[in-house]
Design an enzyme around this catalytic site. Structure first.
Site, mmCIF file in Angstrom:
data_model
loop_
_atom_site.group_PDB
_atom_site.id
_atom_site.type_symbol
_atom_site.label_atom_id
_atom_site.label_comp_id
_atom_site.label_asym_id
_atom_site.label_seq_id
_atom_site.Cartn_x
_atom_site.Cartn_y
_atom_site.Cartn_z
ATOM 1 N N GLU A 194 -9.070 -4.121 -9.617
ATOM 2 C CA GLU A 194 -8.640 -5.361 -8.981
ATOM 3 C C GLU A 194 -9.744 -6.395 -9.125
ATOM 4 O O GLU A 194 -10.890 -6.152 -8.750
ATOM 5 C CB GLU A 194 -8.351 -5.107 -7.497
ATOM 6 C CG GLU A 194 -7.956 -6.349 -6.722
ATOM 7 C CD GLU A 194 -7.827 -6.062 -5.235
ATOM 8 O OE1 GLU A 194 -6.752 -5.583 -4.820
ATOM 9 O OE2 GLU A 194 -8.813 -6.294 -4.499
ATOM 10 N N ASP A 215 -5.628 -10.286 -8.718
ATOM 11 C CA ASP A 215 -5.212 -10.339 -7.323
ATOM 12 C C ASP A 215 -5.207 -11.756 -6.772
ATOM 13 O O ASP A 215 -6.225 -12.459 -6.801
ATOM 14 C CB ASP A 215 -6.147 -9.467 -6.482
ATOM 15 C CG ASP A 215 -5.671 -9.333 -5.046
ATOM 16 O OD1 ASP A 215 -4.471 -9.065 -4.843
ATOM 17 O OD2 ASP A 215 -6.497 -9.497 -4.130
#
Length: 278
Positions: A194, A215
């Site tokens: 992420e 993200d």
């Protein structure tokens, strides 16, 4: 069949919750033994159906001789008013199983229906819709089955099938590169990372990331990230995705887009079971 799902155990647990070792006091008081009952289960909503086999299993558990005619298969997109199954069997057993069967079918159909809306919203972009691990505890296998019926692909089924390095892992490790290198050194083949900033992308890739989760990036940032990655690994847009925003995010060129609300927030479909005269 649904992988990693014990249907018999599920049916037992759900019926036990309703009966608590006792009986359906209403049906036993109101309906004479041996009374037969004919019923039709129908969808009162436009829906993508999921969970028919499981719904049937509740009725068959309490009445092994129940006659069931399944009219619709899972994955079917049906208009409001569609009959899903016809049943003939013991009245007491059918009414005892009714709520458990409907609760399950309504929940899974709701998930499949919402999923189909999101799939339709990204048609033509080349992007693939993914679900997440944001599921009701104990129902993951069922809920992820429902997203498949709606047209999504399953992402990770659990913590065991791929590494996913998120912000808290990075915070403890010190930085993205260190966290990814440790996963690579541990021999993990699939390393999802992420990132919420463009400057994290190159360090993650150099350290061995095999999939980047972008993200909470807006559309311009997603386009920039996709251009920077340039096809070296799959990219996934995630975070705060709604029906209003999914198309534009999918059109940035990301490989995947994941949506937690498919399993977190899908409303139950309106499905009922009604007496049908012979």
């Amino acid at each position: 069949m649904i992988d990693n799902f014990d249907r018999d155990a599920f049916v037992t647990a759900v019926l036990d919750e309703d009966l608590l070792g006792g009986s359906d006091v209403t049906s036993e008081a109101v309906i004479p033994p041996g009374t037969r009952f004919q019923a039709v289960m129908d969808s009162r909503d436009i829906a993508v159906v999921a969970g028919m086999e499981i719904a049937e299993a509740f009725f068959r558990r309490l009445d092994p001789d129940v006659e069931i005619e399944r009219l619709i298969e899972d994955g079917a997109h049906v208009p409001a008013g569609t009959n899903l199954m016809r049943l003939t069997g013991k009245a007491r057993a059918m009414l005892t199983a009714e709520r458990s069967a409907l609760n399950t079918l309504q929940h899974l159909t709701g998930i499949a229906t919402m999923t189909r809306h999101y799939v339709e919203a990204i048609e033509g972009t080349g992007c693939i819709l993914l679900d997440t691990r944001k599921t009701i505890p104990g129902l993951r296998a069922l809920e992820k089955y429902a997203t498949r019926m709606g047209g999504a692909q399953n992402h990770r089924m659990g913590l065991w099938d791929a590494a996913m390095i998120k912000d808290n892992h990075v915070a403890v490790a010190g930085d993205v590169a260190t966290a990814v290198k440790r996963a690579a050194d541990a021999g993990i083949a699939d390393i999802i990372v992420e990132v919420d900033r463009i400057d994290q992308i190159e360090p993650a890739l150099r350290a061995g990331a095999t999939h980047l989760l972008l993200d909470n990036m807006d559309v311009p940032a997603l386009r920039e990230a996709v251009a920077l990655v340039d096809g070296r690994v799959p990219t996934e847009a995630s975070g705060g995705v709604t029906l209003d925003t999914i198309h534009d995010k999918a059109a940035t060129g990301v490989t995947y887009i994941s949506v937690g609300r498919l399993t977190q927030s899908a409303p139950a479909a309106d499905i009922g079971l009604d007496y049908a005269a012979a």
